[in-house]
Design a protein around this motif. Structure first.
Motif, PDB file in Angstrom:
ATOM      1  N   ASN A  42      15.863  74.637  43.409  1.00 34.83           N
ATOM      2  CA  ASN A  42      16.448  74.882  42.096  1.00 34.83           C
ATOM      3  C   ASN A  42      17.974  74.920  42.190  1.00 34.83           C
ATOM      4  N   THR A  43      18.482  75.588  43.193  1.00 35.90           N
ATOM      5  CA  THR A  43      19.929  75.675  43.376  1.00 35.90           C
ATOM      6  C   THR A  43      20.522  74.303  43.648  1.00 35.90           C
ATOM      7  N   LEU A  44      19.858  73.531  44.506  1.00 39.41           N
ATOM      8  CA  LEU A  44      20.342  72.186  44.816  1.00 39.41           C
ATOM      9  C   LEU A  44      20.329  71.305  43.571  1.00 39.41           C
ATOM     10  N   LEU A  45      19.261  71.356  42.814  1.00 42.98           N
ATOM     11  CA  LEU A  45      19.161  70.553  41.592  1.00 42.98           C
ATOM     12  C   LEU A  45      20.241  70.947  40.593  1.00 42.98           C
ATOM     13  N   THR A  50      25.168  69.574  37.814  1.00 42.35           N
ATOM     14  CA  THR A  50      26.523  69.965  37.427  1.00 42.35           C
ATOM     15  C   THR A  50      27.531  68.944  37.929  1.00 42.35           C
ATOM     16  N   ARG A  51      27.338  68.478  39.146  1.00 42.92           N
ATOM     17  CA  ARG A  51      28.256  67.490  39.717  1.00 42.92           C
ATOM     18  C   ARG A  51      28.187  66.179  38.945  1.00 42.92           C
TER      19      ARG A  51
END
Length: 67
Positions: A42-45, A50-51
């Motif tokens: 979830n954090t990676l996604l 965002t990027r």
């Protein structure tokens, strides 16, 4: 006292309860590992989205300045 402990470890009810406790702890650890894995994904996604969303503004500005 040692004889009493040895007798308890031979009791079927105690052994069944001990097995149930071990299974519960193993299940809890498995769920914790799955939760942590999902949290990392979830954090990676979120970071990747965002990027990528933020990149559109930079590319648009750069395109207008170079044209």
């Amino acid at each position: 006292m040692t004889a009493a402990k040895a007798k308890v470890y031979e009791d079927d009810e105690y052994l069944a309860a001990d097995d149930a406790k071990r299974e519960a702890f193993a299940y809890r650890r498995m769920l914790l590992a799955l939760h942590n894995s999902a949290e990392l994904r979830n954090t990676l996604l979120s970071r990747e989205l965002t990027r990528r969303v933020g990149r559109g503004d930079r590319e648009g500005r750069a395109g207008r300045m170079n044209a």
